[in-house]
Design a protein around this motif. Structure first.
Motif, short mmCIF file in Angstrom:
data_model
loop_
_atom_site.label_atom_id
_atom_site.label_comp_id
_atom_site.label_asym_id
_atom_site.label_seq_id
_atom_site.Cartn_x
_atom_site.Cartn_y
_atom_site.Cartn_z
N LYS A 172 0.84 -1.21 0.00
CA LYS A 172 0.00 0.00 0.00
C LYS A 172 0.88 1.25 0.00
O LYS A 172 0.60 2.22 -0.73
N LEU A 173 1.92 1.24 0.83
CA LEU A 173 2.83 2.39 0.88
C LEU A 173 3.52 2.61 -0.46
O LEU A 173 3.75 3.75 -0.88
N LEU A 174 3.84 1.52 -1.13
CA LEU A 174 4.46 1.60 -2.46
C LEU A 174 3.52 2.31 -3.44
O LEU A 174 3.94 3.20 -4.19
N LYS A 175 2.25 1.90 -3.44
CA LYS A 175 1.27 2.52 -4.33
C LYS A 175 1.07 4.00 -4.01
O LYS A 175 0.78 4.80 -4.90
N ASP A 176 1.24 4.35 -2.72
CA ASP A 176 1.07 5.74 -2.30
C ASP A 176 2.32 6.58 -2.53
O ASP A 176 2.34 7.78 -2.20
N GLY A 177 3.37 5.95 -3.05
CA GLY A 177 4.60 6.69 -3.33
C GLY A 177 5.52 6.86 -2.14
O GLY A 177 6.51 7.60 -2.20
N GLU A 178 5.21 6.15 -1.05
CA GLU A 178 6.05 6.22 0.16
C GLU A 178 7.10 5.10 0.07
O GLU A 178 7.02 4.08 0.75
N PHE A 179 8.10 5.31 -0.78
CA PHE A 179 9.02 4.23 -1.12
C PHE A 179 9.90 3.80 0.05
O PHE A 179 10.12 2.61 0.28
N GLU A 180 10.43 4.78 0.79
CA GLU A 180 11.28 4.41 1.94
C GLU A 180 10.48 3.66 2.99
O GLU A 180 10.93 2.64 3.52
N LEU A 181 9.26 4.15 3.27
CA LEU A 181 8.43 3.48 4.27
C LEU A 181 8.01 2.09 3.82
O LEU A 181 7.88 1.18 4.63
N SER A 182 7.79 1.92 2.52
CA SER A 182 7.40 0.60 2.01
C SER A 182 8.52 -0.40 2.21
O SER A 182 8.28 -1.56 2.59
N VAL A 183 9.76 0.02 1.98
CA VAL A 183 10.91 -0.87 2.19
C VAL A 183 11.08 -1.17 3.68
O VAL A 183 11.39 -2.30 4.06
N MET A 184 10.87 -0.18 4.53
CA MET A 184 11.00 -0.40 5.97
C MET A 184 9.98 -1.43 6.46
O MET A 184 10.30 -2.30 7.27
N SER A 185 8.75 -1.34 5.95
CA SER A 185 7.71 -2.29 6.35
C SER A 185 8.05 -3.69 5.85
O SER A 185 7.93 -4.67 6.59
N ALA A 186 8.50 -3.79 4.60
CA ALA A 186 8.86 -5.10 4.04
C ALA A 186 10.09 -5.68 4.74
O ALA A 186 10.17 -6.89 4.96
N SER A 187 11.03 -4.82 5.12
CA SER A 187 12.24 -5.32 5.80
C SER A 187 11.91 -5.82 7.20
O SER A 187 12.53 -6.76 7.70
N LYS A 188 10.92 -5.20 7.83
CA LYS A 188 10.49 -5.70 9.14
C LYS A 188 9.87 -7.08 9.02
O LYS A 188 10.11 -7.97 9.84
N ALA A 189 9.08 -7.27 7.96
CA ALA A 189 8.50 -8.59 7.70
C ALA A 189 9.60 -9.61 7.45
O ALA A 189 9.55 -10.74 7.96
N LEU A 190 10.61 -9.22 6.67
CA LEU A 190 11.72 -10.12 6.37
C LEU A 190 12.48 -10.48 7.63
O LEU A 190 12.84 -11.63 7.86
N ARG A 191 12.73 -9.48 8.48
CA ARG A 191 13.47 -9.75 9.72
C ARG A 191 12.70 -10.72 10.60
O ARG A 191 13.29 -11.65 11.15
N LYS A 244 21.88 8.41 -3.06
CA LYS A 244 20.80 7.68 -3.70
C LYS A 244 19.48 7.85 -2.94
O LYS A 244 19.47 7.91 -1.72
N GLU A 245 18.41 7.95 -3.69
CA GLU A 245 17.07 7.94 -3.10
C GLU A 245 16.32 6.73 -3.64
O GLU A 245 16.48 6.36 -4.80
N LEU A 246 15.49 6.16 -2.81
CA LEU A 246 14.72 5.00 -3.26
C LEU A 246 13.54 5.44 -4.11
O LEU A 246 12.80 6.36 -3.74
N GLY A 247 13.37 4.78 -5.24
CA GLY A 247 12.24 5.05 -6.11
C GLY A 247 11.36 3.82 -6.22
O GLY A 247 11.60 2.82 -5.53
N PHE A 248 10.36 3.89 -7.09
CA PHE A 248 9.42 2.78 -7.24
C PHE A 248 10.13 1.49 -7.65
O PHE A 248 9.86 0.42 -7.10
N LYS A 249 11.04 1.59 -8.60
CA LYS A 249 11.69 0.39 -9.15
C LYS A 249 12.42 -0.40 -8.07
O LYS A 249 12.22 -1.62 -7.92
N ASN A 250 13.27 0.28 -7.31
CA ASN A 250 14.03 -0.40 -6.26
C ASN A 250 13.13 -0.89 -5.13
O ASN A 250 13.31 -1.99 -4.60
N SER A 251 12.17 -0.07 -4.75
CA SER A 251 11.28 -0.45 -3.65
C SER A 251 10.43 -1.66 -4.04
O SER A 251 10.25 -2.58 -3.24
N ASN A 252 9.93 -1.65 -5.24
CA ASN A 252 9.13 -2.77 -5.72
C ASN A 252 9.99 -4.04 -5.80
O ASN A 252 9.54 -5.13 -5.40
N ALA A 253 11.22 -3.91 -6.29
CA ALA A 253 12.12 -5.06 -6.38
C ALA A 253 12.41 -5.63 -4.99
O ALA A 253 12.50 -6.86 -4.82
#
Length: 259
Positions: free
Chosen positions: A150-169, A236-245
Motif C-alpha cells: 500500500k505504501l508503495l502505491k502511495d509513493g512512500e518508497f522508503e516506508l514501504s521498504v521499511m515495512s517489508a524489511s520488518k517482515a523479512l526480519r 541515492k534515493e529509493l524510487g518505485f523500481k528499487n522499492s518494488n524489487a
C-alpha cells in the motif's frame, strides 16, 4: 494490546523459572513482556499494574508449581488470565514446574485441561515452545507485506521498504531460531543481529531459498536498500523500481524458504 505475554508466578519460582523465561523472551525476540521485574517501579500499585497487565496482554503464561498453588492470590490472576480465552481461542499458557497432573487437577480442573509446557523438559525448551505459540508469524508478516504494498502505491518508497524489511526480519529470526537454535542468539550476549548477518548466517546453513529454485536474491543489495530506507543516503534515493524489487525479493524469500 500493550503486551504480548503476561507472566504470572510465585516468588519462589522466580530464580529458576520466571526470570530465565522473561529474560530469554526479552533478549531474543521482539515480544513485549509483562514481568514484575521489568514492569513495576517503586511506588507502583501492585494490584493496579497486574490488573492492567492482565487486561492488556495477548497471552498469559502461568507457572504452576507447589508454591503457586499454596498462595491465596493465584485464583484472582487465573480468573484474569482465563478472561484472555475468547471465541474458543486459548490464550493461556500453563507451565508446570515440579507438579503432577493429579495436583493440578485438585487445584484447578480447568487449568489441568489446558495443554501445558513442563520445565522437566528444560527451560530453554519451554522458551522455544512459547515463541512458537506467541509469535503469530504468518499473520504479522502478511500484514506488514500488505502495508508495504500500500505504501508503495502511495509513493512512500522508503516506508514501504521499511515495512517489508520488518517482515523479512521477523521471518528470518524465526527460521534462524529453528535452524540455528536459541544458543546462536545468546552468542556473545548479542541481542540483535543485522539483516545482513541473519541472511548470511542462514545462507551458510543451507541457503535462504532452495538451491534448485529459479529465484535468486542479492543479500548485500537487500541490506543496502533497507539501510537507505532507514538512514537515508546522500548518493541515492529509493524510487518505485528499487522499492518494488525489494518487496518482490522479500516475498520470494518468505514463500520459498522452509520453516
Amino acid at each position: 494490546m500493550a503486551f504480548d505475554i503476561f507472566i504470572s508466578h510465585a516468588s519462589e519460582d522466580k530464580e529458576i523459572v520466571a526470570r530465565p523465561i522473561a529474560s530469554f523472551l526479552d533478549e531474543n525476540t521482539e515480544l513485549t513482556v509483562w514481568y514484575d521485574e521489568f514492569t513495576l517501579n517503586p511506588g507502583d500499585s501492585l494490584s493496579e499494574k497486574i490488573d492492567y497487565g492482565l487486561a492488556n496482554s495477548r497471552y498469559g503464561l502461568v507457572v504452576i508449581s507447589p508454591a503457586f498453588m499454596s498462595k491465596n492470590w493465584p485464583k484472582k490472576e487465573l480468573r484474569g488470565l482465563n478472561a484472555l480465552n475468547v471465541e474458543g481461542q486459548n490464550k493461556l499458557i500453563p507451565v508446570w514446574h515440579n507438579v503432577a497432573k493429579e495436583e493440578v487437577i485438585s487445584f484447578s480442573p480447568t487449568i489441568a485441561d489446558v495443554y501445558a509446557l513442563n520445565t522437566a523438559n528444560g527451560v530453554s525448551s519451554v522458551c522455544d515452545e512459547i515463541i512458537k505459540v506467541v509469535v503469530s508469524v504468518e499473520t504479522s508478516i502478511d500484514e506488514l507485506i500488505d502495508k508495504a504494498q500500500k505504501l508503495l502505491k502511495d509513493g512512500e518508497f522508503e516506508l514501504s521498504v521499511m515495512s517489508a524489511s520488518k517482515a523479512l526480519r521477523q521471518h528470518l529470526e524465526f527460521i534462524a531460531l529453528q535452524r540455528l537454535g536459541p544458543k546462536y542468539f545468546r552468542k556473545k550476549g548479542i541481542k540483535r543481529f543485522s539483516l545482513l548477518q541473519l541472511l548470511d548466517a542462514l545462507h551458510s546453513k543451507g541457503g535462504i531459498i532452495p538451491k534448485d529454485s529459479e529465484s535468486e536474491i542479492d543479500r548485500k543489495k537487500l541490506n543496502s536498500l533497507r539501510n537507505i530506507a532507514v538512514h537515508g543516503s546522500k548518493k541515492k534515493e529509493l524510487g518505485f523500481k528499487n522499492s518494488n524489487a525489494f518487496i518482490v525479493q522479500v516475498r520470494i524469500i518468505i514463500r520459498e524458504s522452509k520453516i
